[in-house]
Design a protein around this motif. Sequence first.
Motif, PDB file in Angstrom:
ATOM      1  N   SER A  92       8.441   6.780  -7.384  1.00 19.26           N
ATOM      2  CA  SER A  92       7.782   6.095  -6.275  1.00 19.26           C
ATOM      3  C   SER A  92       8.758   5.192  -5.533  1.00 19.26           C
ATOM      4  O   SER A  92       9.909   5.005  -5.945  1.00 19.26           O
ATOM      5  CB  SER A  92       6.614   5.255  -6.805  1.00 19.26           C
ATOM      6  N   SER A  93       8.275   4.600  -4.461  1.00 21.69           N
ATOM      7  CA  SER A  93       9.095   3.654  -3.686  1.00 21.69           C
ATOM      8  C   SER A  93       8.814   2.209  -4.073  1.00 21.69           C
ATOM      9  O   SER A  93       9.269   1.287  -3.386  1.00 21.69           O
ATOM     10  CB  SER A  93       8.824   3.847  -2.188  1.00 21.69           C
ATOM     11  N   ILE A 116       0.840  -1.209   0.000  1.00 23.18           N
ATOM     12  CA  ILE A 116       0.000   0.000   0.000  1.00 23.18           C
ATOM     13  C   ILE A 116       0.871   1.253   0.000  1.00 23.18           C
ATOM     14  O   ILE A 116       0.622   2.213  -0.739  1.00 23.18           O
ATOM     15  CB  ILE A 116      -0.947   0.003   1.216  1.00 23.18           C
ATOM     16  N   ASP A 117       1.915   1.259   0.824  1.00 22.43           N
ATOM     17  CA  ASP A 117       2.796   2.419   0.897  1.00 22.43           C
ATOM     18  C   ASP A 117       3.444   2.698  -0.463  1.00 22.43           C
ATOM     19  O   ASP A 117       3.552   3.851  -0.891  1.00 22.43           O
ATOM     20  CB  ASP A 117       3.893   2.185   1.948  1.00 22.43           C
ATOM     21  N   GLY A 118       3.870   1.630  -1.139  1.00 19.65           N
ATOM     22  CA  GLY A 118       4.487   1.802  -2.452  1.00 19.65           C
ATOM     23  C   GLY A 118       3.523   2.385  -3.469  1.00 19.65           C
ATOM     24  O   GLY A 118       3.875   3.280  -4.253  1.00 19.65           O
ATOM     25  N   LEU A 119       2.294   1.900  -3.444  1.00 16.70           N
ATOM     26  CA  LEU A 119       1.301   2.396  -4.400  1.00 16.70           C
ATOM     27  C   LEU A 119       0.831   3.801  -4.045  1.00 16.70           C
ATOM     28  O   LEU A 119       0.507   4.589  -4.934  1.00 16.70           O
ATOM     29  CB  LEU A 119       0.119   1.422  -4.458  1.00 16.70           C
ATOM     30  N   LEU A 120       0.806   4.120  -2.765  1.00 16.71           N
ATOM     31  CA  LEU A 120       0.471   5.494  -2.383  1.00 16.71           C
ATOM     32  C   LEU A 120       1.542   6.470  -2.871  1.00 16.71           C
ATOM     33  O   LEU A 120       1.237   7.604  -3.250  1.00 16.71           O
ATOM     34  CB  LEU A 120       0.316   5.598  -0.864  1.00 16.71           C
ATOM     35  N   SER A 121       2.783   6.021  -2.878  1.00 17.02           N
ATOM     36  CA  SER A 121       3.853   6.890  -3.402  1.00 17.02           C
ATOM     37  C   SER A 121       3.691   7.085  -4.912  1.00 17.02           C
ATOM     38  O   SER A 121       4.015   8.156  -5.439  1.00 17.02           O
ATOM     39  CB  SER A 121       5.224   6.307  -3.063  1.00 17.02           C
ATOM     40  N   LEU A 122       3.182   6.062  -5.608  1.00 11.46           N
ATOM     41  CA  LEU A 122       2.873   6.223  -7.032  1.00 11.46           C
ATOM     42  C   LEU A 122       1.737   7.221  -7.210  1.00 11.46           C
ATOM     43  O   LEU A 122       1.776   8.076  -8.101  1.00 11.46           O
ATOM     44  CB  LEU A 122       2.487   4.867  -7.634  1.00 11.46           C
TER      45      LEU A 122
END
Length: 230
Positions: free
Chosen positions: A130-131, A27-33
Motif C-alpha cells: 500500500s501507499s 483515505i487514499d492510503g487506506l484504499l490502497s490497503l
Amino acid sequence: MAHQVVSFSNAYSAWENWNLTDFDSKIDGLLSLKNAMSESQYSAVIGFHIEQAANLLSLTHELVGPTGESNELYTSGRGVSLLVVENNSEAARLAALAQCVAALVAGNSVVMCSDDVEFTQQLDAAYQQSSLPTNVLHFTSLEASQQLLESDVRVVGFVGTQVGERKLNQVLASRTGSIVRFVSETDLTHLTSVHDPHLSLQFITERTRTINITAVGGNATLLGALDAGK
C-alpha cells in the motif's frame, strides 16, 4: 524489551506525521490497503469503515464566534493505538481489522499484538504494497503487549474473551499518566464492532481551532451586546 520500545518509538514518530496528513490522503492510503486485499473478504471490512469514517471525520464544523472570532471543531488522532488480539479465529481477524482501519483513518498509528501469524503476515504484506507511510502500522507478538502497555499508548483495542477484557481493563485502570481509551470486542458471534458505522469515533479526540478575524481580539462591541442580554 528493546524491540518493543523501538516499535513504540517508531509508531509514535509515524503518528505525528500521519495525524497531520490531510483526510483525503489518509483515505487514499487506506484504499490502497483495501486494493491490496481485494481478493479476500477483508476488503469489504476495510471499505465499510473507510466509507463510514469519511461521513464522520472529513468535515470541519464551524462553531459560533460570539466576539467575531472563527471557531472550528475538528477531530484528531489520539496517538499510538495498541491492538491486543487474544483470539485467532476468523471472527477475531475481522474484528481486529475493523479496529485497525478505524484507528488509522482517525489519525492514529497502530501496533497490533497477535499470535495469529497467518493473518498478521497477510495484513503486513498488504500494508507493504500500500501507499500507507512507513511505521504507521506494526506487528508483534501477543506477549509483547504487556511491555508495550508501559509505553505512552493512548488507545487500547482488544479482541478476545470477557475474562481477558476484564484483566486488561484492570491493568489500564492501574496505570499512571494519561487516561487510555479502551475499545473492546468480546462478542465474536455478532461482531458488533465490525458492523459499527461509528467505530472510528472511538479512536479520535475533538479539538477546536480559534482565530481572531477582527483587528484586535475580536469584536468587543458584541461582548457588550451579550452582557445587555443577560
